[in-house]
Enzyme design. Structure first.
Site, PDB file in Angstrom:
ATOM      1  N   LYS A   1       0.797  -1.154   0.058  1.00 48.98           N
ATOM      2  CA  LYS A   1       0.031  -0.009   0.053  1.00 48.98           C
ATOM      3  C   LYS A   1       0.837   1.268   0.002  1.00 48.98           C
ATOM      4  O   LYS A   1       1.815   1.245   0.992  1.00 48.98           O
ATOM      5  CB  LYS A   1      -1.041  -0.172   1.298  1.00 48.98           C
ATOM      6  CG  LYS A   1      -1.447   1.212   1.482  1.00 48.98           C
ATOM      7  CD  LYS A   1      -2.633   1.259   2.826  1.00 48.98           C
ATOM      8  CE  LYS A   1      -3.052   2.718   3.197  1.00 48.98           C
ATOM      9  NZ  LYS A   1      -3.817   2.680   4.223  1.00 48.98           N
TER      10      LYS A   1
ATOM     11  N   ASP B   1     -12.158   6.483   4.376  1.00 50.55           N
ATOM     12  CA  ASP B   1     -10.879   6.329   5.161  1.00 50.55           C
ATOM     13  C   ASP B   1     -10.420   5.006   4.915  1.00 50.55           C
ATOM     14  O   ASP B   1      -9.238   4.656   5.390  1.00 50.55           O
ATOM     15  CB  ASP B   1     -11.085   7.062   6.504  1.00 50.55           C
ATOM     16  CG  ASP B   1      -9.746   7.249   7.045  1.00 50.55           C
ATOM     17  OD1 ASP B   1      -8.671   7.172   6.524  1.00 50.55           O
ATOM     18  OD2 ASP B   1      -9.509   7.601   8.203  1.00 50.55           O
TER      19      ASP B   1
ATOM     20  N   LYS C   1     -10.313  12.575   8.471  1.00 50.73           N
ATOM     21  CA  LYS C   1      -9.668  12.273   9.835  1.00 50.73           C
ATOM     22  C   LYS C   1      -9.627  13.352  10.673  1.00 50.73           C
ATOM     23  O   LYS C   1      -9.761  14.652  10.097  1.00 50.73           O
ATOM     24  CB  LYS C   1      -8.172  11.692   9.729  1.00 50.73           C
ATOM     25  CG  LYS C   1      -7.997  10.588   9.088  1.00 50.73           C
ATOM     26  CD  LYS C   1      -6.645   9.956   9.015  1.00 50.73           C
ATOM     27  CE  LYS C   1      -6.286   8.628   8.216  1.00 50.73           C
ATOM     28  NZ  LYS C   1      -6.841   7.437   8.983  1.00 50.73           N
TER      29      LYS C   1
ATOM     30  N   ARG D   1      -7.450  -0.899   1.624  1.00 50.39           N
ATOM     31  CA  ARG D   1      -8.056  -1.922   1.135  1.00 50.39           C
ATOM     32  C   ARG D   1      -8.577  -1.915  -0.240  1.00 50.39           C
ATOM     33  O   ARG D   1      -8.701  -3.009  -0.940  1.00 50.39           O
ATOM     34  CB  ARG D   1      -9.124  -2.760   2.087  1.00 50.39           C
ATOM     35  CG  ARG D   1     -10.352  -1.711   2.095  1.00 50.39           C
ATOM     36  CD  ARG D   1     -11.132  -1.946   3.536  1.00 50.39           C
ATOM     37  NE  ARG D   1     -10.266  -1.642   4.626  1.00 50.39           N
ATOM     38  CZ  ARG D   1     -10.847  -1.756   6.209  1.00 50.39           C
ATOM     39  NH1 ARG D   1     -12.032  -2.192   6.312  1.00 50.39           N
ATOM     40  NH2 ARG D   1     -10.105  -1.226   6.980  1.00 50.39           N
TER      41      ARG D   1
ATOM     42  N   ASP E   1      -2.967  10.287   3.594  1.00 54.81           N
ATOM     43  CA  ASP E   1      -4.288   9.760   3.864  1.00 54.81           C
ATOM     44  C   ASP E   1      -5.027  10.790   4.776  1.00 54.81           C
ATOM     45  O   ASP E   1      -5.056  10.833   5.848  1.00 54.81           O
ATOM     46  CB  ASP E   1      -3.959   8.435   4.636  1.00 54.81           C
ATOM     47  CG  ASP E   1      -5.399   7.584   4.710  1.00 54.81           C
ATOM     48  OD1 ASP E   1      -6.652   8.298   4.336  1.00 54.81           O
ATOM     49  OD2 ASP E   1      -5.775   6.746   5.451  1.00 54.81           O
TER      50      ASP E   1
ATOM     51  N   GLU F   1      -9.502   3.231   2.840  1.00 53.17           N
ATOM     52  CA  GLU F   1      -9.043   3.252   1.305  1.00 53.17           C
ATOM     53  C   GLU F   1      -7.707   2.285   0.816  1.00 53.17           C
ATOM     54  O   GLU F   1      -7.766   1.743  -0.136  1.00 53.17           O
ATOM     55  CB  GLU F   1      -8.566   4.592   0.792  1.00 53.17           C
ATOM     56  CG  GLU F   1      -6.965   5.048   1.184  1.00 53.17           C
ATOM     57  CD  GLU F   1      -6.765   4.947   2.748  1.00 53.17           C
ATOM     58  OE1 GLU F   1      -7.741   5.023   3.572  1.00 53.17           O
ATOM     59  OE2 GLU F   1      -5.434   4.936   3.182  1.00 53.17           O
TER      60      GLU F   1
HETATM   61  N1  BES Z   1      -4.112   4.692   6.992  1.00 54.51           N
HETATM   62  C1  BES Z   1      -5.061   4.290   7.941  1.00 54.51           C
HETATM   63  C2  BES Z   1      -4.645   3.411   9.103  1.00 54.51           C
HETATM   64  C3  BES Z   1      -3.583   3.629   9.917  1.00 54.51           C
HETATM   65  C4  BES Z   1      -4.009   4.282  11.351  1.00 54.51           C
HETATM   66  C5  BES Z   1      -2.288   3.841   9.614  1.00 54.51           C
HETATM   67  C6  BES Z   1      -3.089   4.544  12.001  1.00 54.51           C
HETATM   68  C7  BES Z   1      -1.409   4.114  10.733  1.00 54.51           C
HETATM   69  C8  BES Z   1      -1.883   4.722  11.912  1.00 54.51           C
HETATM   70  C9  BES Z   1      -6.114   3.596   7.096  1.00 54.51           C
HETATM   71  O1  BES Z   1      -6.510   3.949   5.831  1.00 54.51           O
HETATM   72  C10 BES Z   1      -7.271   3.895   7.816  1.00 54.51           C
HETATM   73  O2  BES Z   1      -7.871   5.116   7.914  1.00 54.51           O
HETATM   74  N2  BES Z   1      -8.168   2.881   8.450  1.00 54.51           N
HETATM   75  C11 BES Z   1      -9.310   3.212   9.141  1.00 54.51           C
HETATM   76  C12 BES Z   1     -10.343   2.189   8.895  1.00 54.51           C
HETATM   77  C13 BES Z   1     -11.793   2.323   9.350  1.00 54.51           C
HETATM   78  C14 BES Z   1     -12.413   3.422   8.426  1.00 54.51           C
HETATM   79  C15 BES Z   1     -12.636   1.244   9.115  1.00 54.51           C
HETATM   80  C16 BES Z   1      -8.971   3.165  10.787  1.00 54.51           C
HETATM   81  O3  BES Z   1      -8.212   2.326  10.952  1.00 54.51           O
HETATM   82  O4  BES Z   1      -9.588   3.940  11.301  1.00 54.51           O
HETATM   83 ZN    ZN Z   2      -4.860   4.781   4.752  1.00 52.93          ZN
HETATM   84 ZN    ZN Z   3      -7.480   5.709   5.707  1.00 53.45          ZN
END
Ligand code: BES
Ligand code: ZN
Ligand code: ZN
Length: 497
Positions: free
Chosen positions: A265, A347, A277, A351, A270, A349
């Site tokens: 990835k 968010d 976020k 996957r 992000d 994204e």
């Molecule tokens: N890039 C984030 C995950 C992340 C979180 C990486 C903290 C590093 C540190 C990912 O794209 C994300 O935002 N995931 C969400 C998924 C949720 C919306 C189901 C998350 O983990 O909050």
């Molecule tokens: Zn991400």
């Molecule tokens: Zn994300």
């Protein structure tokens, strides 16, 4: 940094710092240390008796002008208990010693192994520890201290007969650690200096230099391939996406032998998109491309290590932005595989872009897949910054290979459950799949199951490195910032195939 191996007796080593290590449980002055002690007229014995060194893990004792030695300093590093000592300890010790001496203005170091440790594996660990410890993240500081650098490191304690194994270990360790630093350097770049286009350029330059085949898919080719899931993330940004494809082909692969697919990835920033976020801590989301950077680093190492297996690396790269054209919660997208996806949270994204990258890797002929991604905040809740989360498909033998490689490479990884019951979480109401669960918990497993839907029957492993790819607090052996986690494991996995 110059790295070599020397076979002279310790006392005759002309260096700014002779480094070795001390164990906690036994008499600290024994073996090679007794030799040093004897030449120095019992100095170490006196220090040990006064309690000045105990061998406790990472305790430093610095002796200036040790008697009988050509070295200007002798640094003893605590190695903890002898029976818990292994290459992982040695890697940390050498890294911590390097940072300790570097901060004191030392430029030349000799790291001497103790009795029984003069092996290729030890030399490799020492060099990996030193080279990764030497990495700094002060690239953009105009007042950085240019006088603090390490010019050379020599590995000592090897006999003439042990020299060749040691030198092989040094060469291997250097390739691996420099590739890890290559990946860390990419991760350290802020998103204004590393867009998907710039990442692709850097990947291309690396591949050409390393002698690897490379192809960059631009937004038109991506659209031609109908990568609807990747494009749905990219549409919110004015920066176009890229898919980076780097291939290593061995000179003599047996027909019918496996083709390993490494998918990473690379979201260069992000924001969360429309499901935006919170502002607090958002700056860290420049490291959301760590999985892709790691895979590129693995390819760089493989080009030099020349394993006997073909490897195809696919890195989907995009920004996740809330621009005027951004996708919105509830939008339904069609992935390259033809599966439809309800994007309930923009968010989630990672996957989405991995779905298309995996479909593409399968189209290119991979038989085994590993993906690495900063996928979920939930993995930080489950495993903190200690273990990488490992998720596998039905083929446990593939996962077992990876876990064995993690152990050998000294990276902590923990397998998470993938029961069929969790699969329900990603079934969509209005499309085939939905990209988040419905609030039942198990966030990291839900993300993994979503990706698994695209891996299908191909043996697949997903590494969630969200908690481990970034080091928030500097460690004695590692600067604050990108870690390059999972690179060593993946290099081991491929080279041991
Ligand atoms: N890039 C984030 C995950 C992340 C979180 C990486 C903290 C590093 C540190 C990912 O794209 C994300 O935002 N995931 C969400 C998924 C949720 C919306 C189901 C998350 O983990 O909050
Ligand atoms: Zn991400
Ligand atoms: Zn994300």
């Amino acid at each position: 940094m110059q790295i070599n191996l020397v076979t002279q007796p310790f006392a005759s080593l002309d260096t700014e710092a002779l480094v070795t290590y001390v164990f906690e449980d036994a008499d600290p002055v024994q073996g090679r240390l007794a030799e040093i002690d004897q030449v120095a007229g019992g100095l170490l014995r006196k220090l040990a008796q006064s309690g000045e060194f105990s061998g406790k893990s990472l305790e430093f004792t610095l002796v200036h002008a040790p008697a009988g030695h050509k070295a200007t300093r002798l640094l003893l590093v605590g190695a903890g208990k002898r029976d818990q000592f292994n290459s992982a300890t040695l890697r940390k010790l050498s890294g911590a010693a390097l940072r300790y001496l570097k901060s004191r203005g030392v430029h030349k170091i000799v790291f001497a192994v103790r009795e029984n440790d003069a092996t290729g594996e030890s030399a490799q660990a020492i060099v990996e520890g030193a080279v990764t410890a030497d990495f700094e993240t002060d690239k953009y500081k105009t007042d950085r201290k240019t006088d603090k650098f390490i010019e050379s490191i020599s590995v000592a304690g090897y006999s003439e007969g042990e020299k060749s194994a040691g030198e092989k270990g040094i060469a291997k360790g250097r390739i691996i650690a420099e590739s890890q630093n290559f990946a860390r350097d990419l991760v350290n770049e802020p998103s204004n200096k590393l867009t998907p286009r710039i990442l692709a350029e850097k990947a291309e330059a690396m591949a050409r230099e390393a002698g690897l085949a490379v192809e960059i898919l631009d937004e038109h080719k991506i659209a031609g391939l109908k990568m609807g899931a990747l494009l749905s993330v990219a549409q919110g940004s004015s920066e176009p996406p890229r898919v980076i494809v780097v291939t290593y082909t061995p000179s003599s692969a047996k027909p019918g032998s496996p083709v390993i697919g490494l998918v990473g990835k690379a979201v260069t920033f992000d924001t969360g998109g429309i499901s935006i976020k919170p502002a607090d801590g958002m700056e860290k989301m420049k490291y959301d491309m760590a999985g892709g950077a790691t895979m590129l680093g693995v390819m760089r190492a493989l080009a030099a290590l020349k394993p006997n297996v073909k490897v195809i690396c696919v890195v989907p790269s995009t920004e996740n932005m809330p621009g005027g054209k951004a996708q919105k919660p509830g939008d339904i997208q069609t992935a390259m595989s033809g599966k439809t996806i309800e994007v309930l949270n923009t968010d989630a994204e990672g996957r989405l872009i991995l779905a298309d990258a995996i479909t593409y890797a399968k189209q290119l002929g991979v038989t085994h897949i590993v993906d690495s991604a900063t996928l979920t905040g939930a993995i930080v809740v489950a495993l903190a910054n200690i273990n990488v989360g490992v998720f596998g498909s039905a083929d446990q033998s593939w996962t077992d290979r990876l876990l064995a490689s993690a152990k050998a490479a000294g990276e902590k990884m923990w397998q998470m459950p993938m029961d069929e019951e969790y699969r329900e979480f990603v079934k969509g109401s209005f499309a085939d799949l939905q990209n988040i669960g419905s609030g039942k918990g198990g966030g990291s497993i839900t993300g993994a199951w979503f990706i698994r839907e695209f891996a299908g029957d191909t043996p697949w492993i997903h590494l969630d490195i969200a908690g481990t790819a970034w080091n928030d607090d500097p460690k004695p052996w590692l600067a604050k910032g990108p870690t390059g986690v999972s690179l060593r494991t993946l290099v081991h996995l491929v080279t041991s195939y």
